[in-house]
Design an enzyme around this catalytic site. Sequence first.
Site, PDB file in Angstrom:
ATOM      1  N   LYS A 113       0.847  -1.189   0.000  1.00 36.48           N
ATOM      2  CA  LYS A 113       0.000   0.000   0.000  1.00 36.48           C
ATOM      3  C   LYS A 113       0.883   1.241   0.000  1.00 36.48           C
ATOM      4  O   LYS A 113       1.816   1.345   0.794  1.00 36.48           O
ATOM      5  CB  LYS A 113      -0.891  -0.023   1.249  1.00 36.48           C
ATOM      6  CG  LYS A 113      -1.963   1.033   1.298  1.00 36.48           C
ATOM      7  CD  LYS A 113      -2.817   0.840   2.551  1.00 36.48           C
ATOM      8  CE  LYS A 113      -3.903   1.894   2.652  1.00 36.48           C
ATOM      9  NZ  LYS A 113      -4.702   1.724   3.886  1.00 36.48           N
ATOM     10  N   HIS A 115      -0.257   4.423   0.378  1.00 31.18           N
ATOM     11  CA  HIS A 115      -0.866   5.556   1.060  1.00 31.18           C
ATOM     12  C   HIS A 115      -1.286   5.112   2.459  1.00 31.18           C
ATOM     13  O   HIS A 115      -1.176   3.944   2.813  1.00 31.18           O
ATOM     14  CB  HIS A 115      -2.079   6.076   0.277  1.00 31.18           C
ATOM     15  CG  HIS A 115      -3.157   5.054   0.100  1.00 31.18           C
ATOM     16  ND1 HIS A 115      -3.082   4.062  -0.855  1.00 31.18           N
ATOM     17  CD2 HIS A 115      -4.318   4.851   0.775  1.00 31.18           C
ATOM     18  CE1 HIS A 115      -4.163   3.304  -0.780  1.00 31.18           C
ATOM     19  NE2 HIS A 115      -4.921   3.754   0.208  1.00 31.18           N
TER      20      HIS A 115
END
Length: 233
Positions: A113, A115
């Site tokens: 991921k 973010h």
Amino acid sequence: MALPEYKQKLLKDSVSADALKFGTFTLKSKRVSPYFFNAGLFHKAKLVRSISTAYAQTLKAHGESDPSFQWDVLFGPAYKGIPLAAVTVDKLADLDDAKFGEKSYSFNRKEAKDHGEGGNIVGASLKGQKVVIIDDVITAGTAIREAIEIIKKEGGELVGIIVAFDRQEKTPTPTDDDGKPGPSAIGQVRKQYGIPVLAILTLDDIVAYLRGLGSEDDLKRLDEYRARYKASD
């Protein structure tokens, strides 16, 4: 020796759910097997309860027989290992909250991921933790080795692996039908990493279960298959 109650229940539930079937099945290795085990079919609540109890009882029993076996985090490799890690930690707390209530679980994302909190680990951090991998089976060992690399990269210490089923047969080779025992995938992982690799059920357990039921035809075919493809470890 009679099988423990949790093994008997899991075998019975596996048969009723068609997760354990007897017949003629061509495996990915091209071997023709008289049985097939598919833990992916344990999606109903009562079956989840059965298999999570079996994972928890197996971990608990090994810890009682070997006090040096200590762990902090149960790591479930994506994707099948994710629900297994969650339900097993929950069941362990039910068995002994004082001993297992603070145990954690975590799993990996297939893609990191970029973010929010970022990274590819969800749940407990693996850094500085003693980690046990939980999965359904070890076939060729490739997926398990990928999980081991993730744990190493995250700073965790691998102390064990637990799977639902061990076929106890040698890995396929060009001389597959030579009748000579060879190493199993689980045996190779156990030897390479020097850690316990636990299995809830084994082919020997299925044979013992069928003997108790008096299923002579299936039992004969399993005995013949086991003799032909038995592993040396």
